[in-house]
Design a protein around this motif. Structure first.
Motif, PDB file in Angstrom:
ATOM      1  N   GLN A   1       3.652  35.551  37.031  1.00  0.00           N
ATOM      2  CA  GLN A   1       2.384  36.002  37.598  1.00  0.00           C
ATOM      3  C   GLN A   1       2.557  37.191  38.526  1.00  0.00           C
ATOM      4  N   VAL A   2       3.581  37.147  39.377  1.00  0.00           N
ATOM      5  CA  VAL A   2       3.723  38.140  40.437  1.00  0.00           C
ATOM      6  C   VAL A   2       4.424  39.405  39.945  1.00  0.00           C
ATOM      7  N   LEU A   3       5.453  39.257  39.105  1.00  0.00           N
ATOM      8  CA  LEU A   3       6.233  40.408  38.653  1.00  0.00           C
ATOM      9  C   LEU A   3       5.832  40.756  37.221  1.00  0.00           C
ATOM     10  N   PRO A   4       5.114  41.848  37.012  1.00  0.00           N
ATOM     11  CA  PRO A   4       4.672  42.214  35.660  1.00  0.00           C
ATOM     12  C   PRO A   4       5.856  42.565  34.764  1.00  0.00           C
ATOM     13  N   ALA A   5       5.607  42.578  33.470  1.00  0.00           N
ATOM     14  CA  ALA A   5       6.685  42.821  32.508  1.00  0.00           C
ATOM     15  C   ALA A   5       7.303  44.202  32.683  1.00  0.00           C
ATOM     16  N   SER A   6       6.596  45.127  33.306  1.00  0.00           N
ATOM     17  CA  SER A   6       7.150  46.467  33.531  1.00  0.00           C
ATOM     18  C   SER A   6       8.033  46.537  34.768  1.00  0.00           C
ATOM     19  N   GLN A   7       8.148  45.439  35.518  1.00  0.00           N
ATOM     20  CA  GLN A   7       8.976  45.390  36.723  1.00  0.00           C
ATOM     21  C   GLN A   7      10.372  44.914  36.353  1.00  0.00           C
ATOM     22  N   PRO A   8      11.400  45.766  36.469  1.00  0.00           N
ATOM     23  CA  PRO A   8      12.766  45.311  36.167  1.00  0.00           C
ATOM     24  C   PRO A   8      13.181  44.180  37.102  1.00  0.00           C
ATOM     25  N   LEU A   9      13.961  43.244  36.570  1.00  0.00           N
ATOM     26  CA  LEU A   9      14.471  42.154  37.404  1.00  0.00           C
ATOM     27  C   LEU A   9      15.655  41.506  36.711  1.00  0.00           C
ATOM     28  N   VAL A  10      16.403  40.722  37.483  1.00  0.00           N
ATOM     29  CA  VAL A  10      17.524  39.946  36.969  1.00  0.00           C
ATOM     30  C   VAL A  10      17.366  38.532  37.516  1.00  0.00           C
ATOM     31  N   LEU A  11      17.608  37.537  36.674  1.00  0.00           N
ATOM     32  CA  LEU A  11      17.489  36.137  37.069  1.00  0.00           C
ATOM     33  C   LEU A  11      18.707  35.392  36.556  1.00  0.00           C
ATOM     34  N   SER A  12      19.314  34.551  37.406  1.00  0.00           N
ATOM     35  CA  SER A  12      20.465  33.759  36.977  1.00  0.00           C
ATOM     36  C   SER A  12      20.144  32.277  37.076  1.00  0.00           C
ATOM     37  N   SER A  13      20.784  31.488  36.221  1.00  0.00           N
ATOM     38  CA  SER A  13      20.569  30.047  36.231  1.00  0.00           C
ATOM     39  C   SER A  13      21.630  29.373  35.378  1.00  0.00           C
ATOM     40  N   ARG A  14      21.833  28.088  35.629  1.00  0.00           N
ATOM     41  CA  ARG A  14      22.600  27.281  34.696  1.00  0.00           C
ATOM     42  C   ARG A  14      21.775  27.087  33.422  1.00  0.00           C
ATOM     43  N   THR A  15      22.458  27.001  32.307  1.00  0.00           N
ATOM     44  CA  THR A  15      21.765  27.025  31.020  1.00  0.00           C
ATOM     45  C   THR A  15      20.860  25.815  30.833  1.00  0.00           C
ATOM     46  N   THR A  16      21.378  24.629  31.066  1.00  0.00           N
ATOM     47  CA  THR A  16      20.583  23.415  30.844  1.00  0.00           C
ATOM     48  C   THR A  16      19.363  23.395  31.745  1.00  0.00           C
ATOM     49  N   GLU A  17      19.541  23.738  33.006  1.00  0.00           N
ATOM     50  CA  GLU A  17      18.431  23.736  33.948  1.00  0.00           C
ATOM     51  C   GLU A  17      17.396  24.799  33.584  1.00  0.00           C
ATOM     52  N   TYR A  18      17.851  25.935  33.060  1.00  0.00           N
ATOM     53  CA  TYR A  18      16.905  26.979  32.665  1.00  0.00           C
ATOM     54  C   TYR A  18      16.073  26.527  31.474  1.00  0.00           C
ATOM     55  N   ARG A  19      16.710  25.901  30.535  1.00  0.00           N
ATOM     56  CA  ARG A  19      15.970  25.403  29.374  1.00  0.00           C
ATOM     57  C   ARG A  19      14.906  24.398  29.821  1.00  0.00           C
ATOM     58  N   GLY A  20      15.261  23.542  30.769  1.00  0.00           N
ATOM     59  CA  GLY A  20      14.281  22.583  31.270  1.00  0.00           C
ATOM     60  C   GLY A  20      13.141  23.250  32.018  1.00  0.00           C
ATOM     61  N   ALA A  21      13.436  24.366  32.727  1.00  0.00           N
ATOM     62  CA  ALA A  21      12.395  25.054  33.483  1.00  0.00           C
ATOM     63  C   ALA A  21      11.382  25.741  32.584  1.00  0.00           C
ATOM     64  N   LEU A  22      11.758  26.032  31.349  1.00  0.00           N
ATOM     65  CA  LEU A  22      10.844  26.708  30.427  1.00  0.00           C
ATOM     66  C   LEU A  22       9.782  25.773  29.875  1.00  0.00           C
ATOM     67  N   THR A  23      10.004  24.478  29.997  1.00  0.00           N
ATOM     68  CA  THR A  23       9.070  23.496  29.451  1.00  0.00           C
ATOM     69  C   THR A  23       8.156  23.004  30.563  1.00  0.00           C
TER      70      THR A  23
END
Length: 702
Positions: free
Chosen positions: A269-291
């Motif tokens: 919501q806050v950072l539009p797709a045109s705003q560059p960014l980097v995000l890090s996470s553990r893989t399993t936890e990231y997959r869970g956050a997408l749901t």
């Protein structure tokens, strides 16, 4: 510095001479001459002091354009992370080169969609030559991370990996590489550890602005009302809203599981797709956050992703042997059985396949210079599968053995703290972060009082009350006797203690002050002047006799004017281009309290000078020296109280003493934290706060 005009001296002599001639010819007593000269000199100095203060508040440098602020911020961020990379020994004995491949397709946006999205942005006519042809073009290793980031059409990248895989270290290398190639006035990459963000309570931009001002207090400065970004209130918020900050969000997995999906939604919501960014996470936890709770998937808008791979066995073995002194040394030979098993699927192979595992193992088993091998545990114990049947068991053992190893006695660098003392202190601090502060990784010295919520406000109020009114009680003791001094200490000190306790109880969370200046902004100076002027007038009347209304009002005004000026004291902030560490913040905040307290004493002297002048005007003969001491003694508690409001050091000091008495923390607390960061590798420094080396270490100790 501007020179004093030459005509000031003769003018002063002329004015004083005219005043003395009027005073003597008017029939006044000559034996009060010293008091007259002192009072008149102070009255002459008052307008000059007020003018100087007003000029100092108006002579602040004009707000720099946001692009210049960004350049200064970039310099401060670079210094901060270059120093931290050195302390963390990222290049000692050599940089560990982690490798990565493209993330699984269901965790990121389709590549064709990323290209289509980027091509549709203004100024982008066709595919950029630096873009990768497909996700497979994102694969790389070591220092390639900046190039990998530029190969993403949208410059939005998710870095995934297992615990301890080296995600944060890779982010630091990416940040430094982006700073090295950053154009003047361009966005500044800033690393934000996400663990301290609560997406349910705070907007992402507001939280990032708070983190920026914590690490770089100069960005707390409010923008001028004429600035186009004046509505954003602070320079930090203006930089973020103008997209002059490139967010590097570290550790989505460190947020509580219940809010990760909300956090992803907030980022989208806050950072539009045109705003560059980097995000890090553990893989399993990231997959869970997408749901989401509703069951559908929400991807990070416009983002590609990479997945960090386990370290190659040969690289891990070479790293351990090189850190032990080289392949032919006796210390390196101790690793022979362990390194031979790294190519298998054994628990030790899995545990030592990450940079974190190697860091812990080398700290525990490799000797320091002049250290005997016989004093150390042998790394072959890690092969005991009866003792360590799983990777988690080895990880728990490494965390448990890490603190004692980090605090082993060193012949050339004796430590003030034993391993047992360090273990107890660090466990207490980890529990404080995990339970009192809801799992935040930020170990901030000014939040230490929260570890002592029980009667902490009363302890602070009692300290301020006693310290503030002790000088005036001693003065009353000397002049009027022990009973009078004790009465003032008990009565007035009690009232002041109650007031300070209420202030400590009602105060919202405050940040350290980095200095003091005077400003017209706000009306607190008027409130302070009326309040303390009234107190001063009442106490003066009680001490020196009964006056009529005009005289009482005059003495109240004499006290209110100087103390009113004190109410305009405000915090100042350090150079934006320099990173401010925890110890520097503490020293600056303590200095602000001391300066404000002494300013109160001097203002009390000025108020006494005014009362002396009015006494002479009304025909009284005051005791000059006693009046000055009284003003100084009255001004000190006023200054101390204002300093207590404008800083946080007093609350920290009381909490530190109480915890040291309880043997929860060492007496030299900040020295202990600095040692744990700079020499032991237990803590890392992020701007003005410390963090444990890894969030899992914090959770293990807690």
């Amino acid at each position: 510095m501007r020179r004093v005009p030459k005509w000031i001296g003769p003018l002063y002599v002329a004015i004083v001479g005219a005043f003395l001639a009027w005073y003597i010819t008017g029939g006044h007593q000559v034996d009060s001459l010293i008091a007259v000269v002192s009072a008149f000199t102070a009255l002459l100095a008052l307008p000059a002091a007020v003018i100087a203060v007003i000029r100092s508040s108006k002579s602040e440098p004009a707000p720099a354009p946001l692009e210049e602020l960004a350049d200064q911020l970039a310099q401060g961020v670079r210094q901060q992370w270059e120093a931290e990379a050195q302390v963390r020994r990222l290049n000692d004995p050599f940089p560990l080169s982690v490798e990565w491949v493209a993330a699984e397709a269901d965790l990121v946006e389709p590549w064709a969609h990323l290209k289509e999205l980027a091509e549709g942005w203004p100024g982008q006519s066709s595919a950029n030559s630096t873009w990768a042809v497909s996700p497979r073009g994102l694969a790389g290793s070591g220092g390639d991370i900046a190039q990998t980031f530029e190969r993403v059409p949208t410059r939005r990248l998710v870095i995934l990996g297992e615990p301890g895989a080296g995600k944060t270290v890779l982010l630091i290398r990416l940040l430094l590489a982006l700073l090295q190639h950053r154009p003047p006035g361009g966005p500044v990459p800033v690393l934000f550890p996400l663990a301290s963000w609560d997406p349910a309570l705070q907007d992402l931009n507001a939280w990032m602005a708070d983190q920026l001002t914590q690490d770089h207090p100069a960005l707390r400065t409010r923008l001028a009302s004429t600035s186009p970004q004046a509505g954003t209130s602070t320079q930090a918020r203006a930089l973020i809203n103008s997209r002059l900050v490139l967010p590097i969000l570290d550790g989505l997995d460190e947020l509580p599981q219940a809010v990760r999906a909300r956090a992803m939604h907030a980022i989208n919501q806050v950072l539009p797709a045109s705003q560059p960014l980097v995000l890090s996470s553990r893989t399993t936890e990231y997959r869970g956050a997408l749901t989401t709770p509703a069951g559908f998937t929400v991807l990070l808008n416009g983002a590609a992703g990479i997945h960090l791979l386990p370290l190659e066995p040969a690289k891990a073995a070479a790293y351990l042997e090189r850190d032990a002194g080289g392949p032919r040394t006796e210390a390196a030979a101790r690793w022979k059985r362990v390194t031979a098993s790294l190519s298998t699927d054994s628990p030790v192979s899995q545990a030592l396949s990450t940079p974190l595992g190697l860091f812990l193992a080398r700290t525990i088993y490799n000797p320091r210079p002049d250290e005997h091998l016989t004093e150390l545990a042998h790394p072959s114990e890690l092969l005991d599968q009866a003792r360590f049947p799983t990777r988690q068991d080895i990880g728990t053992h490494l965390f448990a053995a890490f603190i004692p190893a980090a605090y082993r006695p060193h012949p050339h660098h004796p430590t003030r703290w034993t391993a047992q003392q360090a273990q107890c202190t660090l466990a207490f601090l980890a529990g404080h972060l995990q339970h009192t502060l809801d799992g935040t990784p930020n170990l901030a010295w000014w939040q230490l009082p929260k570890a002592l919520e029980h009667r902490q406000e009363l302890a602070v109020g009692l300290t301020v009350g006693l310290m503030g009114w002790l000088p005036i009680s001693l003065l009353a003791w000397v002049t009027d006797g022990f009973v009078a001094g004790l009465s003032i200490l008990l009565v007035v000190g009690l009232v002041w203690t109650v007031a300070a306790t209420l202030l400590a109880s009602s105060a919202r969370e405050r940040k350290p002050s980095s200095g003091i200046r005077w400003s017209w902004r706000g009306r607190s100076w008027l409130t302070v002047g009326l309040t303390f002027g009234l107190i001063f007038g009442i106490l003066f009347a009680l001490r020196y006799g009964t006056y009529n209304f005009i005289e009482g009002f005059t003495y109240a005004l004499a006290g209110g004017l100087p103390f009113g000026l004190m109410g305009g004291l405000r915090s100042v902030h350090p150079d934006l281009s320099k990173a401010v560490g925890p110890r520097v913040l503490l020293a600056q905040d303590r200095r602000a309290l001391v300066v404000t307290t002494l300013a109160g004493g001097l203002v009390g002297v000025l108020a006494s000078t005014l009362t002396i002048a009015f006494d002479l005007w009304f025909g009284y003969r005051p005791s000059v020296s006693f009046r000055y001491w009284s003003g100084f003694a009255f001004g000190l508690p006023v200054g101390l109280t204002l300093g207590f409001i404008r800083s946080v050091w007093m609350e920290y000091l009381v909490a530190r003493i109480r915890l040291a008495v309880m043997r929860r923390v060492p007496w030299r607390f900040m020295s202990f934290l600095a040692d744990a960061h700079e020499r032991r590798g237990v803590l890392r420094q992020v701007g003005g706060v410390y963090q444990f080396r890894h969030i899992d270490l914090q959770r293990h100790l807690a």
